[in-house]
Design an enzyme around this catalytic site. Structure first.
Site, PDB file in Angstrom:
ATOM      1  N   GLY A  66       0.814  -1.216   0.000  1.00  0.00           N
ATOM      2  CA  GLY A  66       0.000   0.000   0.000  1.00  0.00           C
ATOM      3  C   GLY A  66       0.845   1.264   0.000  1.00  0.00           C
ATOM      4  N   CYS A  67       1.951   1.232   0.719  1.00  0.00           N
ATOM      5  CA  CYS A  67       2.823   2.412   0.787  1.00  0.00           C
ATOM      6  C   CYS A  67       3.570   2.621  -0.524  1.00  0.00           C
ATOM      7  CB  CYS A  67       3.778   2.296   1.968  1.00  0.00           C
ATOM      8  SG  CYS A  67       2.887   2.345   3.552  1.00  0.00           S
ATOM      9  N   ILE A  68       3.887   1.550  -1.209  1.00  0.00           N
ATOM     10  CA  ILE A  68       4.493   1.678  -2.536  1.00  0.00           C
ATOM     11  C   ILE A  68       3.502   2.334  -3.489  1.00  0.00           C
ATOM     12  CG2 ILE A  68       5.301   0.394  -4.563  1.00  0.00           C
ATOM     13  CD1 ILE A  68       6.494  -1.668  -2.546  1.00  0.00           C
TER      14      ILE A  68
END
Length: 170
Positions: A66-68
């Site tokens: 998700g952070c990518i």
């Protein structure tokens, strides 16, 4: 119903989350807080955010799926944000080394702040759960929060932010 929550409150407190965690509201002035960026340079956030517009986003953990997606959405929309006069700063509880690797691997053109002690997250009322800051975003204009997204999408956040700009009143 509320009484049923009390037995689990010590569990949440053990991981740094308490019900008093309140996000910095629209209209609030940015707290005068200092941090170091991923390269070890001192950043006076209160000073930096005093002029212009900044999209300050909190993310849980560098390198996770998700952070990518979130970081790359901001990277891919970075030129559009710059055209709108918006700088970007990402904050997580990751170490400086982890953020450096993340920035380099994903070619992120914006500032990342390691917040290992959680002081930046706490200053903005971002809950820390299981040692990770929850995903939150703030648009700051001239030192004042003018927009916030407490349910930030990992994709299309540039579109969400730019769509909100004409409606800002604070």
């Amino acid at each position: 119903m509320l009484m049923g929550l009390f037995p689990i409150m010590p569990f949440f407190k053990a991981f740094g989350f308490t019900p008093k965690d309140q996000p910095l509201p629209v209209g609030a002035h940015v707290p005068p807080i200092a941090a170091q960026d991923a390269d070890g340079n001192r950043v006076e956030l209160g000073e930096l955010l005093r002029t212009g517009m900044t999209y300050l986003y909190f993310f849980p953990k560098a390198g996770t799926p998700g952070c990518i997606l979130q970081a790359c959405d901001l990277r891919d929309g970075f030129a559009r944000l710059q055209e709108a006069g918006i700088r970007v700063i990402g904050v997580s509880k990751d170490s400086a080394e982890a953020q450096q690797r993340f920035r380099e691997k994903r070619s992120l053109p914006y500032l990342l702040l390691p917040d290992t002690d959680g002081k930046v997250a706490r200053a903005f009322g971002v809950p820390i759960v299981f040692g990770l800051a929850l995903r939150r975003s703030y648009l700051i204009r001239d030192g004042v929060v003018v927009w916030r997204d407490l349910h930030t999408r990992v994709r299309h956040q540039v579109d969400d932010l730019l769509a909100a700009l004409p409606n800002l009143t604070a």
